[in-house]
Design a protein around this motif. Structure first.
Motif, PDB file in Angstrom:
ATOM      1  N   TRP A 131       0.767  -1.135  -0.046  1.00  0.00           N
ATOM      2  CA  TRP A 131       0.006   0.133   0.233  1.00  0.00           C
ATOM      3  C   TRP A 131       0.934   1.227  -0.047  1.00  0.00           C
ATOM      4  O   TRP A 131       0.653   2.273  -0.501  1.00  0.00           O
ATOM      5  N   LYS A 132       2.170   1.314   0.753  1.00  0.00           N
ATOM      6  CA  LYS A 132       2.906   2.246   0.557  1.00  0.00           C
ATOM      7  C   LYS A 132       3.310   2.517  -0.767  1.00  0.00           C
ATOM      8  O   LYS A 132       3.580   3.828  -1.511  1.00  0.00           O
ATOM      9  N   GLY A 133       3.448   1.304  -1.797  1.00  0.00           N
ATOM     10  CA  GLY A 133       3.766   1.616  -3.155  1.00  0.00           C
ATOM     11  C   GLY A 133       2.426   2.247  -3.945  1.00  0.00           C
ATOM     12  O   GLY A 133       3.008   3.160  -4.716  1.00  0.00           O
ATOM     13  N   ILE A 134       1.518   1.752  -3.675  1.00  0.00           N
ATOM     14  CA  ILE A 134       0.223   2.249  -4.135  1.00  0.00           C
ATOM     15  C   ILE A 134      -0.052   3.514  -4.042  1.00  0.00           C
ATOM     16  O   ILE A 134      -0.379   4.299  -4.962  1.00  0.00           O
ATOM     17  N   ARG A 135       0.280   4.123  -2.823  1.00  0.00           N
ATOM     18  CA  ARG A 135      -0.118   5.558  -2.522  1.00  0.00           C
ATOM     19  C   ARG A 135       0.893   6.446  -3.236  1.00  0.00           C
ATOM     20  O   ARG A 135       0.745   7.537  -3.334  1.00  0.00           O
ATOM     21  N   ALA A 136       2.013   5.894  -3.878  1.00  0.00           N
ATOM     22  CA  ALA A 136       3.129   6.603  -4.443  1.00  0.00           C
ATOM     23  C   ALA A 136       2.513   6.815  -5.913  1.00  0.00           C
ATOM     24  O   ALA A 136       3.283   7.595  -6.578  1.00  0.00           O
ATOM     25  N   VAL A 137       1.366   6.273  -6.405  1.00  0.00           N
ATOM     26  CA  VAL A 137       1.213   6.277  -7.957  1.00  0.00           C
ATOM     27  C   VAL A 137       0.328   7.478  -8.189  1.00  0.00           C
ATOM     28  O   VAL A 137      -0.771   7.787  -7.302  1.00  0.00           O
ATOM     29  N   ARG A 138       0.641   8.418  -9.015  1.00  0.00           N
ATOM     30  CA  ARG A 138      -0.157   9.541  -9.456  1.00  0.00           C
ATOM     31  C   ARG A 138       0.649  10.043 -10.682  1.00  0.00           C
ATOM     32  O   ARG A 138       1.730   9.719 -10.847  1.00  0.00           O
ATOM     33  N   PRO A 139      -0.239  10.659 -11.546  1.00  0.00           N
ATOM     34  CA  PRO A 139       0.577  11.410 -12.638  1.00  0.00           C
ATOM     35  C   PRO A 139       1.492  12.081 -12.408  1.00  0.00           C
ATOM     36  O   PRO A 139       1.600  12.978 -11.347  1.00  0.00           O
ATOM     37  N   GLY A 140       2.666  12.178 -13.022  1.00  0.00           N
ATOM     38  CA  GLY A 140       3.740  12.708 -12.756  1.00  0.00           C
ATOM     39  C   GLY A 140       5.060  12.236 -11.891  1.00  0.00           C
ATOM     40  O   GLY A 140       6.112  12.552 -11.632  1.00  0.00           O
ATOM     41  N   ILE A 150       7.970   1.361  -0.881  1.00  0.00           N
ATOM     42  CA  ILE A 150       7.868  -0.171  -0.513  1.00  0.00           C
ATOM     43  C   ILE A 150       9.314  -0.449   0.087  1.00  0.00           C
ATOM     44  O   ILE A 150       9.038  -1.241   1.320  1.00  0.00           O
ATOM     45  N   GLU A 151      10.484  -0.327  -0.283  1.00  0.00           N
ATOM     46  CA  GLU A 151      11.816  -0.648   0.263  1.00  0.00           C
ATOM     47  C   GLU A 151      12.014   0.117   1.785  1.00  0.00           C
ATOM     48  O   GLU A 151      12.316  -0.587   2.616  1.00  0.00           O
ATOM     49  N   ARG A 152      11.580   1.534   1.657  1.00  0.00           N
ATOM     50  CA  ARG A 152      11.888   2.346   2.756  1.00  0.00           C
ATOM     51  C   ARG A 152      10.971   1.574   4.115  1.00  0.00           C
ATOM     52  O   ARG A 152      11.350   1.364   5.286  1.00  0.00           O
ATOM     53  N   HIS A 153       9.797   1.044   3.702  1.00  0.00           N
ATOM     54  CA  HIS A 153       8.864   0.373   4.767  1.00  0.00           C
ATOM     55  C   HIS A 153       9.289  -0.793   5.246  1.00  0.00           C
ATOM     56  O   HIS A 153       9.415  -1.196   6.443  1.00  0.00           O
ATOM     57  N   ALA A 154       9.719  -1.673   4.303  1.00  0.00           N
ATOM     58  CA  ALA A 154      10.358  -3.016   4.495  1.00  0.00           C
ATOM     59  C   ALA A 154      11.497  -2.713   5.477  1.00  0.00           C
ATOM     60  O   ALA A 154      11.789  -3.714   6.572  1.00  0.00           O
ATOM     61  N   ARG A 155      12.552  -2.087   4.964  1.00  0.00           N
ATOM     62  CA  ARG A 155      13.740  -1.966   5.762  1.00  0.00           C
ATOM     63  C   ARG A 155      13.502  -1.284   7.302  1.00  0.00           C
ATOM     64  O   ARG A 155      14.335  -1.612   8.255  1.00  0.00           O
ATOM     65  N   LYS A 156      12.680  -0.289   7.102  1.00  0.00           N
ATOM     66  CA  LYS A 156      12.276   0.195   8.752  1.00  0.00           C
ATOM     67  C   LYS A 156      12.001  -0.923   9.747  1.00  0.00           C
ATOM     68  O   LYS A 156      12.191  -0.797  10.742  1.00  0.00           O
ATOM     69  N   HIS A 157      11.271  -2.047   9.279  1.00  0.00           N
ATOM     70  CA  HIS A 157      11.088  -3.142   9.896  1.00  0.00           C
ATOM     71  C   HIS A 157      12.096  -4.193  10.103  1.00  0.00           C
ATOM     72  O   HIS A 157      11.795  -5.504  10.583  1.00  0.00           O
ATOM     73  N   GLY A 158      13.089  -3.966   9.298  1.00  0.00           N
ATOM     74  CA  GLY A 158      13.891  -4.922   9.392  1.00  0.00           C
ATOM     75  C   GLY A 158      14.090  -6.146   8.450  1.00  0.00           C
ATOM     76  O   GLY A 158      14.655  -7.185   8.465  1.00  0.00           O
ATOM     77  N   TYR A 159      13.316  -5.882   7.376  1.00  0.00           N
ATOM     78  CA  TYR A 159      12.940  -7.004   6.171  1.00  0.00           C
ATOM     79  C   TYR A 159      13.900  -6.689   4.916  1.00  0.00           C
ATOM     80  O   TYR A 159      14.324  -5.421   4.746  1.00  0.00           O
ATOM     81  N   THR A 197      -1.446   0.911 -16.536  1.00  0.00           N
ATOM     82  CA  THR A 197      -2.036  -0.052 -15.764  1.00  0.00           C
ATOM     83  C   THR A 197      -0.846  -1.087 -15.717  1.00  0.00           C
ATOM     84  O   THR A 197      -0.114  -1.411 -16.274  1.00  0.00           O
ATOM     85  N   PHE A 198      -0.605  -1.270 -14.377  1.00  0.00           N
ATOM     86  CA  PHE A 198       0.375  -2.430 -13.716  1.00  0.00           C
ATOM     87  C   PHE A 198       0.126  -2.856 -12.474  1.00  0.00           C
ATOM     88  O   PHE A 198      -0.923  -2.387 -11.851  1.00  0.00           O
ATOM     89  N   THR A 199       0.953  -3.833 -12.188  1.00  0.00           N
ATOM     90  CA  THR A 199       0.887  -4.541 -10.868  1.00  0.00           C
ATOM     91  C   THR A 199       1.799  -3.933  -9.745  1.00  0.00           C
ATOM     92  O   THR A 199       2.962  -3.680 -10.130  1.00  0.00           O
ATOM     93  N   ILE A 200       1.412  -4.141  -8.829  1.00  0.00           N
ATOM     94  CA  ILE A 200       2.485  -3.640  -7.513  1.00  0.00           C
ATOM     95  C   ILE A 200       2.365  -4.955  -6.628  1.00  0.00           C
ATOM     96  O   ILE A 200       1.491  -5.374  -6.177  1.00  0.00           O
ATOM     97  N   GLU A 201       3.744  -5.772  -6.512  1.00  0.00           N
ATOM     98  CA  GLU A 201       3.535  -7.079  -5.831  1.00  0.00           C
ATOM     99  C   GLU A 201       4.674  -7.383  -5.171  1.00  0.00           C
ATOM    100  O   GLU A 201       5.520  -8.200  -5.349  1.00  0.00           O
ATOM    101  N   PRO A 202       5.298  -6.667  -4.008  1.00  0.00           N
ATOM    102  CA  PRO A 202       6.353  -6.671  -3.317  1.00  0.00           C
ATOM    103  C   PRO A 202       6.548  -8.064  -2.571  1.00  0.00           C
ATOM    104  O   PRO A 202       5.577  -8.594  -2.052  1.00  0.00           O
ATOM    105  N   MET A 203       7.650  -8.819  -2.698  1.00  0.00           N
ATOM    106  CA  MET A 203       8.246  -9.912  -1.994  1.00  0.00           C
ATOM    107  C   MET A 203       8.943  -9.679  -1.056  1.00  0.00           C
ATOM    108  O   MET A 203      10.052  -9.014  -1.208  1.00  0.00           O
ATOM    109  N   ILE A 204       8.590  -9.795   0.308  1.00  0.00           N
ATOM    110  CA  ILE A 204       9.357  -9.195   1.475  1.00  0.00           C
ATOM    111  C   ILE A 204       9.917 -10.396   2.247  1.00  0.00           C
ATOM    112  O   ILE A 204       9.127 -11.387   2.674  1.00  0.00           O
ATOM    113  N   ASN A 205      11.335 -10.435   2.356  1.00  0.00           N
ATOM    114  CA  ASN A 205      11.745 -11.566   3.389  1.00  0.00           C
ATOM    115  C   ASN A 205      12.353 -11.355   4.628  1.00  0.00           C
ATOM    116  O   ASN A 205      12.587 -10.172   4.774  1.00  0.00           O
TER     117      ASN A 205
END
Length: 256
Positions: A131-140, A150-159, A197-205
């Motif tokens: 959802w962090k990634g989706i929220r960043a989507v807008r024209p421009g 996406i990565e900032r949120h994952a790394r913030k939580h240690g992933y 139109t595209f997919t946003i589909e993060p895989m987080i380890n």
């Protein structure tokens, strides 16, 4: 690359039907089911109840209606009669659906029975990262903005974010330009335009981002054996921002 308004309408219909598949899965107790049973149930529901086509079946020679990626499987898990879902598992079910010539793609990681707090936390953060990634989507905006969020949120939580696989454009074909990376630098990459139109589909380890493909040529697992989770939606860039074409019944964009 961009879609006309009438094409977005058709994609939204495919997305609505696909959301209904997940609503059906939500009503099931997955404990004790084989991943092949889940696959067969999903295929019957798509074909018989929805009058649509499971778009993954036959794509690139793949024989099934979904990917079932359990625990340390990152993506592209192959359904099996012998893989039985147990309480404590997490499993990502990645499903595509085609109706009227247009494809929708979505996935959800399910918590099966009583899941450990660590696994539950990974799944929660992965959903938030999408959802962090989706929220960043807008024209421009740029694709780098999406990946960075996406990565900032994952790394913030240690992933860590898997780098070997990414989101993709979608429409009449399952995979269209552009590639949508789940990491990146702000204000870099392709500029987003209305109608994309595209997919946003993060895989987080849980552990390292490194992955490997098993001998079946499909199943991708974490190298260190730790858990991986994924969520996915198909989105469209609108004049106002973003529309989630695969939004599920009762699902809303969370406040993060």
């Amino acid at each position: 690359m961009t879609k006309r308004p009438e094409e977005i309408v058709l994609m939204a219909e495919s997305g609505r039907l696909l959301a209904g598949v997940f609503a059906h899965l939500d009503s099931l107790n997955l404990i004790g089911m084989s991943t092949m049973q889940v696959n067969d149930l999903v295929e019957r529901f798509i074909v018989d109840a929805l009058g649509a086509r499971p778009a993954s079946k036959g794509q690139y020679g793949y024989a099934y209606a979904l990917n079932s990626s359990r625990n340390n499987v990152v993506c592209h898990g192959v359904p099996s009669h012998t893989e039985i879902l147990q309480s404590g598992d997490i499993v990502n079910l990645d499903i595509t659906l085609e109706k009227n010539g247009y494809i929708a793609d979505s996935s959800k990681t399910y918590l099966v029975g009583e899941v450990s707090p660590a696994a539950r936390r990974l799944v929660k953060v992965t959903y938030e990262a999408m959802w962090k990634g989706i929220r960043a989507v807008r024209p421009g905006a740029r694709l780098g903005d999406v990946g960075h969020a996406i990565e900032r949120h994952a790394r913030k939580h240690g992933y860590t974010v898997v780098r070997d696989y990414c989101g993709h454009g979608i429409g009449r074909e399952m995979h269209e330009p552009p590639q949508v990376l789940h990491w990146g630098r702000p204000q870099t990459g392709l500029v987003l335009r209305e109608g994309m139109t595209f997919t946003i589909e993060p895989m987080i380890n849980q552990g390292k981002h490194a992955v490997r493909t098993e001998d079946d040529g499909w199943t991708v697992v974490t190298v260190d054996g730790q858990l991986s989770a994924q969520f996915e939606h198909t989105v469209a860039v609108t004049r106002q921002g973003v529309r989630v074409l695969t939004l599920r019944p009762g699902e809303t964009m969370p406040i993060l």
